[in-house]
Scaffold this motif. Structure first.
Motif, PDB file in Angstrom:
ATOM      1  N   SER A  71       4.601   2.715 -13.640  1.00  0.00           N
ATOM      2  CA  SER A  71       3.541   3.717 -13.720  1.00  0.00           C
ATOM      3  C   SER A  71       2.271   3.273 -13.010  1.00  0.00           C
ATOM      4  O   SER A  71       1.435   4.093 -12.648  1.00  0.00           O
ATOM      5  N   THR A  72       2.118   1.957 -12.815  1.00  0.00           N
ATOM      6  CA  THR A  72       0.933   1.465 -12.116  1.00  0.00           C
ATOM      7  C   THR A  72       1.042   1.682 -10.612  1.00  0.00           C
ATOM      8  O   THR A  72       0.054   1.548  -9.896  1.00  0.00           O
ATOM      9  N   GLY A  73       2.250   1.991 -10.122  1.00  0.00           N
ATOM     10  CA  GLY A  73       2.422   2.325  -8.721  1.00  0.00           C
ATOM     11  C   GLY A  73       2.458   1.119  -7.806  1.00  0.00           C
ATOM     12  O   GLY A  73       2.544  -0.036  -8.225  1.00  0.00           O
ATOM     13  N   LEU A  74       2.378   1.418  -6.525  1.00  0.00           N
ATOM     14  CA  LEU A  74       2.421   0.398  -5.490  1.00  0.00           C
ATOM     15  C   LEU A  74       1.145  -0.440  -5.522  1.00  0.00           C
ATOM     16  O   LEU A  74       0.044   0.084  -5.652  1.00  0.00           O
ATOM     17  N   HIS A  75       1.307  -1.758  -5.392  1.00  0.00           N
ATOM     18  CA  HIS A  75       0.177  -2.681  -5.315  1.00  0.00           C
ATOM     19  C   HIS A  75       0.081  -3.228  -3.891  1.00  0.00           C
ATOM     20  O   HIS A  75       1.106  -3.534  -3.272  1.00  0.00           O
ATOM     21  N   ILE A  76      -1.128  -3.368  -3.381  1.00  0.00           N
ATOM     22  CA  ILE A  76      -1.345  -3.892  -2.039  1.00  0.00           C
ATOM     23  C   ILE A  76      -2.426  -4.965  -2.099  1.00  0.00           C
ATOM     24  O   ILE A  76      -3.448  -4.799  -2.760  1.00  0.00           O
ATOM     25  N   SER A  77      -2.162  -6.073  -1.398  1.00  0.00           N
ATOM     26  CA  SER A  77      -3.155  -7.140  -1.293  1.00  0.00           C
ATOM     27  C   SER A  77      -3.547  -7.335   0.164  1.00  0.00           C
ATOM     28  O   SER A  77      -2.682  -7.381   1.044  1.00  0.00           O
ATOM     29  N   TYR A  78      -4.852  -7.449   0.399  1.00  0.00           N
ATOM     30  CA  TYR A  78      -5.367  -7.689   1.738  1.00  0.00           C
ATOM     31  C   TYR A  78      -5.957  -9.091   1.880  1.00  0.00           C
ATOM     32  O   TYR A  78      -6.560  -9.401   2.909  1.00  0.00           O
ATOM     33  N   ASP A  79      -5.788  -9.939   0.839  1.00  0.00           N
ATOM     34  CA  ASP A  79      -6.400 -11.277   0.862  1.00  0.00           C
ATOM     35  C   ASP A  79      -5.425 -12.350   0.369  1.00  0.00           C
ATOM     36  O   ASP A  79      -5.775 -13.209  -0.418  1.00  0.00           O
ATOM     37  N   ASN A  80      -4.167 -12.254   0.831  1.00  0.00           N
ATOM     38  CA  ASN A  80      -3.160 -13.272   0.540  1.00  0.00           C
ATOM     39  C   ASN A  80      -2.791 -13.336  -0.936  1.00  0.00           C
ATOM     40  O   ASN A  80      -2.436 -14.377  -1.461  1.00  0.00           O
ATOM     41  N   GLY A  81      -2.884 -12.214  -1.635  1.00  0.00           N
ATOM     42  CA  GLY A  81      -2.451 -12.151  -3.017  1.00  0.00           C
ATOM     43  C   GLY A  81      -3.505 -12.482  -4.049  1.00  0.00           C
ATOM     44  O   GLY A  81      -3.214 -12.472  -5.254  1.00  0.00           O
ATOM     45  N   ASN A  82      -4.713 -12.770  -3.635  1.00  0.00           N
ATOM     46  CA  ASN A  82      -5.760 -13.083  -4.615  1.00  0.00           C
ATOM     47  C   ASN A  82      -6.196 -11.847  -5.388  1.00  0.00           C
ATOM     48  O   ASN A  82      -6.501 -11.921  -6.580  1.00  0.00           O
ATOM     49  N   ASN A  83      -6.217 -10.700  -4.731  1.00  0.00           N
ATOM     50  CA  ASN A  83      -6.604  -9.442  -5.377  1.00  0.00           C
ATOM     51  C   ASN A  83      -5.616  -8.356  -4.959  1.00  0.00           C
ATOM     52  O   ASN A  83      -5.111  -8.357  -3.829  1.00  0.00           O
ATOM     53  N   TRP A  84      -5.363  -7.428  -5.889  1.00  0.00           N
ATOM     54  CA  TRP A  84      -4.408  -6.346  -5.651  1.00  0.00           C
ATOM     55  C   TRP A  84      -5.042  -5.011  -6.004  1.00  0.00           C
ATOM     56  O   TRP A  84      -5.752  -4.891  -6.984  1.00  0.00           O
ATOM     57  N   SER A  85      -4.767  -4.008  -5.187  1.00  0.00           N
ATOM     58  CA  SER A  85      -5.231  -2.649  -5.470  1.00  0.00           C
ATOM     59  C   SER A  85      -4.027  -1.764  -5.739  1.00  0.00           C
ATOM     60  O   SER A  85      -2.966  -1.925  -5.119  1.00  0.00           O
ATOM     61  N   PRO A 109       3.714  -2.689  12.682  1.00  0.00           N
ATOM     62  CA  PRO A 109       3.679  -3.088  11.271  1.00  0.00           C
ATOM     63  C   PRO A 109       2.562  -2.465  10.442  1.00  0.00           C
ATOM     64  O   PRO A 109       2.556  -2.621   9.222  1.00  0.00           O
ATOM     65  N   SER A 110       1.633  -1.740  11.071  1.00  0.00           N
ATOM     66  CA  SER A 110       0.652  -0.996  10.280  1.00  0.00           C
ATOM     67  C   SER A 110       1.287   0.255   9.677  1.00  0.00           C
ATOM     68  O   SER A 110       0.718   0.858   8.759  1.00  0.00           O
ATOM     69  N   ASN A 111       2.461   0.639  10.180  1.00  0.00           N
ATOM     70  CA  ASN A 111       3.192   1.799   9.671  1.00  0.00           C
ATOM     71  C   ASN A 111       4.203   1.349   8.630  1.00  0.00           C
ATOM     72  O   ASN A 111       5.098   0.548   8.930  1.00  0.00           O
ATOM     73  N   THR A 121       2.299   5.386   5.704  1.00  0.00           N
ATOM     74  CA  THR A 121       0.924   5.016   6.001  1.00  0.00           C
ATOM     75  C   THR A 121       0.874   4.503   7.428  1.00  0.00           C
ATOM     76  O   THR A 121       1.773   3.787   7.873  1.00  0.00           O
ATOM     77  N   TYR A 122      -0.164   4.895   8.153  1.00  0.00           N
ATOM     78  CA  TYR A 122      -0.354   4.423   9.518  1.00  0.00           C
ATOM     79  C   TYR A 122      -1.549   3.460   9.608  1.00  0.00           C
ATOM     80  O   TYR A 122      -1.920   3.057  10.710  1.00  0.00           O
ATOM     81  N   ASP A 123      -2.115   3.104   8.463  1.00  0.00           N
ATOM     82  CA  ASP A 123      -3.344   2.297   8.465  1.00  0.00           C
ATOM     83  C   ASP A 123      -3.296   1.186   7.416  1.00  0.00           C
ATOM     84  O   ASP A 123      -4.255   0.960   6.687  1.00  0.00           O
ATOM     85  N   ASN A 124      -2.152   0.498   7.326  1.00  0.00           N
ATOM     86  CA  ASN A 124      -2.018  -0.649   6.423  1.00  0.00           C
ATOM     87  C   ASN A 124      -2.163  -0.278   4.957  1.00  0.00           C
ATOM     88  O   ASN A 124      -2.661  -1.058   4.144  1.00  0.00           O
ATOM     89  N   GLY A 125      -1.737   0.914   4.586  1.00  0.00           N
ATOM     90  CA  GLY A 125      -1.701   1.277   3.178  1.00  0.00           C
ATOM     91  C   GLY A 125      -2.961   1.894   2.627  1.00  0.00           C
ATOM     92  O   GLY A 125      -3.026   2.192   1.430  1.00  0.00           O
ATOM     93  N   HIS A 126      -3.967   2.125   3.453  1.00  0.00           N
ATOM     94  CA  HIS A 126      -5.207   2.708   2.946  1.00  0.00           C
ATOM     95  C   HIS A 126      -5.025   4.191   2.607  1.00  0.00           C
ATOM     96  O   HIS A 126      -5.566   4.679   1.604  1.00  0.00           O
ATOM     97  N   THR A 127      -4.297   4.918   3.440  1.00  0.00           N
ATOM     98  CA  THR A 127      -4.010   6.332   3.173  1.00  0.00           C
ATOM     99  C   THR A 127      -2.518   6.575   3.379  1.00  0.00           C
ATOM    100  O   THR A 127      -1.872   5.891   4.185  1.00  0.00           O
ATOM    101  N   TRP A 128      -1.980   7.580   2.651  1.00  0.00           N
ATOM    102  CA  TRP A 128      -0.549   7.871   2.705  1.00  0.00           C
ATOM    103  C   TRP A 128      -0.341   9.371   2.916  1.00  0.00           C
ATOM    104  O   TRP A 128      -1.074  10.194   2.364  1.00  0.00           O
ATOM    105  N   ASN A 129       0.675   9.710   3.709  1.00  0.00           N
ATOM    106  CA  ASN A 129       1.054  11.097   3.951  1.00  0.00           C
ATOM    107  C   ASN A 129       2.512  11.300   3.559  1.00  0.00           C
ATOM    108  O   ASN A 129       3.351  10.423   3.795  1.00  0.00           O
ATOM    109  N   ALA A 130       2.820  12.449   2.965  1.00  0.00           N
ATOM    110  CA  ALA A 130       4.185  12.756   2.542  1.00  0.00           C
ATOM    111  C   ALA A 130       4.885  13.622   3.568  1.00  0.00           C
ATOM    112  O   ALA A 130       4.260  14.397   4.294  1.00  0.00           O
ATOM    113  N   PHE A 131       6.210  13.486   3.617  1.00  0.00           N
ATOM    114  CA  PHE A 131       7.057  14.333   4.437  1.00  0.00           C
ATOM    115  C   PHE A 131       7.725  15.349   3.515  1.00  0.00           C
ATOM    116  O   PHE A 131       8.756  15.063   2.911  1.00  0.00           O
ATOM    117  N   PRO A 132       7.189  16.543   3.373  1.00  0.00           N
ATOM    118  CA  PRO A 132       7.760  17.509   2.420  1.00  0.00           C
ATOM    119  C   PRO A 132       9.158  17.970   2.786  1.00  0.00           C
ATOM    120  O   PRO A 132       9.916  18.412   1.935  1.00  0.00           O
TER     121      PRO A 132
END
Length: 211
Positions: free
Chosen positions: A39-53, A69-71, A84-95
């Motif tokens: 339920s917490t969804g996908l986690h992404i780290s931009y600092d080698n695993g120190n912090n996750w969003s 690899p940005s895709n 995502t085309y920007d390293n996970g910052h925004t996501w688009n769905a394929f309906p």
């Protein structure tokens, strides 16, 4: 070369799937799903695993485009495919793929043309960035899979299935006609992963516990 390992975060949580994306700033982007609490969804780290969003989306299948690899492509358990085309910052769905169960994703860039393949009960391909899809053959319908295509020859495909209708074990299949038909190469036994992987010299690697 794998002789030693460093803990980079996400401890005390079981992560699957995991993917390594494009470098942003100093580190490569790390993607991980928390299996114990989806339920917490996908986690992404931009600092080698120190912090996750947390991104609030669920990924049963997670695939990084090896050429770009940005895709990164994410398929949830009800068949929704996102990118995502920007390293996970925004996501688009394929309906257009709604309600199609997806067990594997592969991005092919042969002859400078991008093709997105998704496997499940059927095998589909898109040549226009996901705007439309063509059914090209039968899939294998497992609960989890890995799809690889031989670089430079998209007629040769390898698909491993897990915990599906084939004795609840990891099995490897091959297609020589672009996914129209499949032949079983072997069953790797009760494995959580058996491959396949293909290197730059087109050598196929698999894990097999019956050899």
């Amino acid at each position: 070369g794998g002789r030693s390992w460093d803990l980079i975060g996400f401890q005390n949580r079981m992560a699957r799937p995991i993917a390594i994306g494009e470098q942003e700033r100093e580190y490569n982007v790390i993607y991980a799903m928390h299996v114990g609490d989806p339920s917490t969804g996908l986690h992404i780290s931009y600092d080698n695993g120190n912090n996750w969003s947390q991104k609030g989306i669920y990924c049963e299948v997670l695939t990084v485009d090896e050429n770009i690899p940005s895709n990164v492509y994410c398929a949830d358990d009800d068949g929704t495919l996102r990118v995502t085309y920007d390293n996970g910052h925004t996501w688009n769905a394929f309906p257009a793929l709604k309600e199609i169960t997806i067990t594997a994703i592969y991005i092919d860039h042969y002859d400078n043309e991008e093709r997105i393949y998704v496997a499940g009960e059927k095998l589909h391909v898109s040549s226009d960035g996901g705007s439309s899809w063509k059914e090209i053959g039968a899939g294998l319908g497992s609960t989890r899979a890995e799809l690889k295509i031989l670089p430079g020859d998209s007629s040769k495909m390898f698909l491993s299935t897990y915990f599906g209708a084939w004795d609840f074990q990891c099995s490897l299949f091959r297609s020589l006609d672009g996914g129209i038909s499949w032949s079983k190469l072997f069953s790797g036994g009760y494995l959580s992963w058996c491959g396949p992987a293909i290197d730059g010299e087109n050598t196929l690697y698999v894990i097999h516990n019956n050899i």
